[in-house]
Design a protein around this motif. Structure first.
Motif, PDB file in Angstrom:
ATOM      1  N   ALA A  99       0.832  -1.208   0.000  1.00 21.48           N
ATOM      2  CA  ALA A  99       0.000   0.000   0.000  1.00 21.48           C
ATOM      3  C   ALA A  99       0.866   1.257   0.000  1.00 21.48           C
ATOM      4  CB  ALA A  99      -0.946  -0.014   1.198  1.00 21.48           C
ATOM      5  N   LEU A 100       1.916   1.262   0.808  1.00 19.52           N
ATOM      6  CA  LEU A 100       2.807   2.437   0.823  1.00 19.52           C
ATOM      7  C   LEU A 100       3.444   2.645  -0.544  1.00 19.52           C
ATOM      8  CD1 LEU A 100       4.572   2.041   4.294  1.00 19.52           C
ATOM      9  CD2 LEU A 100       2.768   3.673   3.673  1.00 19.52           C
ATOM     10  N   ALA A 101       3.931   1.565  -1.162  1.00 14.25           N
ATOM     11  CA  ALA A 101       4.553   1.672  -2.482  1.00 14.25           C
ATOM     12  C   ALA A 101       3.539   2.134  -3.525  1.00 14.25           C
ATOM     13  CB  ALA A 101       5.168   0.329  -2.888  1.00 14.25           C
ATOM     14  N   HIS A 102       2.329   1.613  -3.454  1.00 19.36           N
ATOM     15  CA  HIS A 102       1.289   2.004  -4.402  1.00 19.36           C
ATOM     16  C   HIS A 102       0.957   3.486  -4.256  1.00 19.36           C
ATOM     17  CE1 HIS A 102      -2.095   1.296  -7.103  1.00 19.36           C
ATOM     18  NE2 HIS A 102      -2.820   2.052  -6.286  1.00 19.36           N
ATOM     19  N   MET A 103       0.807   3.953  -3.029  1.00 21.58           N
ATOM     20  CA  MET A 103       0.496   5.365  -2.816  1.00 21.58           C
ATOM     21  C   MET A 103       1.621   6.260  -3.334  1.00 21.58           C
ATOM     22  SD  MET A 103      -1.626   5.437   0.801  1.00 21.58           S
ATOM     23  CE  MET A 103      -0.714   4.194   1.713  1.00 21.58           C
ATOM     24  N   LYS A 104       2.858   5.835  -3.129  1.00 16.57           N
ATOM     25  CA  LYS A 104       4.003   6.640  -3.571  1.00 16.57           C
ATOM     26  C   LYS A 104       4.164   6.601  -5.084  1.00 16.57           C
ATOM     27  CE  LYS A 104       8.945   7.309  -3.035  1.00 16.57           C
ATOM     28  NZ  LYS A 104      10.158   6.934  -2.307  1.00 16.57           N
ATOM     29  N   HIS A 105       4.199   5.405  -5.657  1.00 12.02           N
ATOM     30  CA  HIS A 105       4.569   5.264  -7.063  1.00 12.02           C
ATOM     31  C   HIS A 105       3.404   5.395  -8.035  1.00 12.02           C
ATOM     32  CE1 HIS A 105       8.580   4.305  -5.814  1.00 12.02           C
ATOM     33  NE2 HIS A 105       8.140   3.312  -5.049  1.00 12.02           N
ATOM     34  N   THR A 106       2.199   5.098  -7.607  1.00  8.35           N
ATOM     35  CA  THR A 106       1.047   5.162  -8.508  1.00  8.35           C
ATOM     36  C   THR A 106       0.232   6.431  -8.300  1.00  8.35           C
ATOM     37  OG1 THR A 106       0.960   2.753  -8.495  1.00  8.35           O
ATOM     38  CG2 THR A 106      -0.974   3.892  -9.336  1.00  8.35           C
ATOM     39  N   LEU A 107       0.137   6.891  -7.043  1.00  6.92           N
ATOM     40  CA  LEU A 107      -0.643   8.087  -6.752  1.00  6.92           C
ATOM     41  C   LEU A 107       0.226   9.336  -6.614  1.00  6.92           C
ATOM     42  CD1 LEU A 107      -3.052   6.586  -4.056  1.00  6.92           C
ATOM     43  CD2 LEU A 107      -3.377   6.700  -6.546  1.00  6.92           C
ATOM     44  N   GLY A 108       1.538   9.143  -6.569  1.00  2.18           N
ATOM     45  CA  GLY A 108       2.440  10.275  -6.416  1.00  2.18           C
ATOM     46  C   GLY A 108       2.409  10.896  -5.031  1.00  2.18           C
ATOM     47  N   ALA A 109       2.002  10.122  -4.046  1.00  7.55           N
ATOM     48  CA  ALA A 109       1.930  10.637  -2.677  1.00  7.55           C
ATOM     49  C   ALA A 109       3.332  10.954  -2.159  1.00  7.55           C
ATOM     50  CB  ALA A 109       1.257   9.623  -1.759  1.00  7.55           C
ATOM     51  N   VAL A 110       3.409  12.019  -1.396  1.00 10.89           N
ATOM     52  CA  VAL A 110       4.640  12.356  -0.691  1.00 10.89           C
ATOM     53  C   VAL A 110       4.643  11.520   0.580  1.00 10.89           C
ATOM     54  CG1 VAL A 110       5.864  14.182   0.566  1.00 10.89           C
ATOM     55  CG2 VAL A 110       4.740  14.682  -1.630  1.00 10.89           C
ATOM     56  N   MET A 111       5.746  10.851   0.821  1.00  7.26           N
ATOM     57  CA  MET A 111       5.867  10.009   2.010  1.00  7.26           C
ATOM     58  C   MET A 111       6.701  10.757   3.044  1.00  7.26           C
ATOM     59  SD  MET A 111       4.100   7.769   0.548  1.00  7.26           S
ATOM     60  CE  MET A 111       3.997   6.364   1.610  1.00  7.26           C
ATOM     61  N   MET A 112       6.190  10.790   4.276  1.00  9.47           N
ATOM     62  CA  MET A 112       6.895  11.453   5.352  1.00  9.47           C
ATOM     63  C   MET A 112       7.168  10.475   6.477  1.00  9.47           C
ATOM     64  SD  MET A 112       5.339  15.279   5.551  1.00  9.47           S
ATOM     65  CE  MET A 112       6.806  15.898   6.351  1.00  9.47           C
ATOM     66  N   TYR A 113       8.278  10.687   7.151  1.00 14.36           N
ATOM     67  CA  TYR A 113       8.638   9.886   8.320  1.00 14.36           C
ATOM     68  C   TYR A 113       9.280  10.816   9.322  1.00 14.36           C
ATOM     69  CZ  TYR A 113       9.970   5.831  11.027  1.00 14.36           C
ATOM     70  OH  TYR A 113      10.079   4.896  12.027  1.00 14.36           O
ATOM     71  N   ASP A 114       8.750  10.860  10.523  1.00 10.85           N
ATOM     72  CA  ASP A 114       9.247  11.720  11.599  1.00 10.85           C
ATOM     73  C   ASP A 114       9.327  13.177  11.151  1.00 10.85           C
ATOM     74  OD1 ASP A 114      10.081  12.178  14.210  1.00 10.85           O
ATOM     75  OD2 ASP A 114      12.199  11.882  13.726  1.00 10.85           O
ATOM     76  N   GLY A 115       8.300  13.598  10.406  1.00  5.19           N
ATOM     77  CA  GLY A 115       8.221  14.984   9.986  1.00  5.19           C
ATOM     78  C   GLY A 115       9.087  15.369   8.799  1.00  5.19           C
ATOM     79  N   GLN A 116       9.797  14.408   8.251  1.00  2.00           N
ATOM     80  CA  GLN A 116      10.685  14.678   7.122  1.00  2.00           C
ATOM     81  C   GLN A 116      10.196  13.932   5.877  1.00  2.00           C
ATOM     82  OE1 GLN A 116      13.305  16.861   7.553  1.00  2.00           O
ATOM     83  NE2 GLN A 116      12.442  17.074   9.601  1.00  2.00           N
ATOM     84  N   ILE A 117      10.363  14.575   4.721  1.00  2.00           N
ATOM     85  CA  ILE A 117      10.014  13.905   3.463  1.00  2.00           C
ATOM     86  C   ILE A 117      10.977  12.756   3.249  1.00  2.00           C
ATOM     87  CG2 ILE A 117       9.914  14.152   0.956  1.00  2.00           C
ATOM     88  CD1 ILE A 117       8.946  17.031   1.419  1.00  2.00           C
ATOM     89  N   LYS A 118      10.408  11.611   2.921  1.00  2.00           N
ATOM     90  CA  LYS A 118      11.208  10.400   2.707  1.00  2.00           C
ATOM     91  C   LYS A 118      11.326  10.195   1.195  1.00  2.00           C
ATOM     92  CE  LYS A 118      11.278   5.580   3.990  1.00  2.00           C
ATOM     93  NZ  LYS A 118      10.516   4.481   4.513  1.00  2.00           N
ATOM     94  N   GLU A 119      12.526  10.129   0.709  1.00  2.00           N
ATOM     95  CA  GLU A 119      12.748   9.934  -0.731  1.00  2.00           C
ATOM     96  C   GLU A 119      12.642   8.499  -1.139  1.00  2.00           C
ATOM     97  OE1 GLU A 119      12.920  12.422  -2.856  1.00  2.00           O
ATOM     98  OE2 GLU A 119      12.826  13.831  -1.212  1.00  2.00           O
TER      99      GLU A 119
END
Length: 185
Positions: free
Chosen positions: A165-185
């Motif tokens: 689900a995380l990969a799908h949101m990032k790679h298919t929906l273009g979601a920005v992923m954050m961890y501990d308040g920082q953008i995760k590349e």
């Protein structure tokens, strides 16, 4: 840019109750509480999108798929742990929204509420990563919102489903992923 935090289904039943994600959901309690507090402090919109069911509802598809959970009027619908405390503390500033489907947008006034406030960016936290969080992200994407997922504030029953689900949101929906308040590349 105006933004909103949508906390999805972080209830007793989904954390350690009738349909529990268990330890992964317990582990994100403090992060969700911290996010809610931070968004309220900066005067951003905070929405508690909370699953609600009627007992033995023959017309709801989940009745046949899952054990009874988040039944209207039960303590299982309470927000879990310190998230409930933060909600009570900031209650006038937080919008409680019942939902009956996986997506927080389906059958609710969420889209109208966000658009009325000029909100174009939604931040997602809660459970279950691969069900309600994912479906909310998909619908937000389809409605034209920028989607941000706080990886350290989402959990589900199954590690593989969580990762998918995380990969799908990032790679298919273009979601920005954050961890501990920082953008995760």
């Amino acid at each position: 840019m105006m933004k909103a935090l949508i906390v999805i289904d972080y209830t007793v039943d989904f954390v350690d109750g009738k349909l529990p994600c268990g330890e992964p959901a317990i582990a994100i309690e403090n992060r969700i509480a911290s996010l809610v507090d931070a968004f309220v402090q900066e005067s951003s919109e905070v929405v508690m999108a909370v699953d609600v069911h009627e007992e033995n509802d023959p017309y709801h598809p989940e009745t046949k798929m899952f054990p009874p959970h988040n039944i209207r009027g039960t303590s299982g619908r309470n927000l879990y742990g310190s998230v409930m405390d933060i909600y009570k503390k900031h209650k006038p500033s937080i919008y409680w929204m019942d939902k009956t489907r996986y997506s927080s947008f389906c059958g609710t006034d969420l889209d109208l509420r966000l658009r009325a406030r000029g909100i174009r960016e939604v931040h997602l936290a809660g459970v279950c990563t691969d069900i309600c969080v994912l479906h909310t992200a998909i619908e937000a994407y389809n409605l034209g919102y920028d989607v941000v997922v706080h990886e350290d504030a989402v959990a589900t029953f199954n590690g593989q489903a969580h990762d998918f689900a995380l990969a799908h949101m990032k790679h298919t929906l273009g979601a920005v992923m954050m961890y501990d308040g920082q953008i995760k590349e």
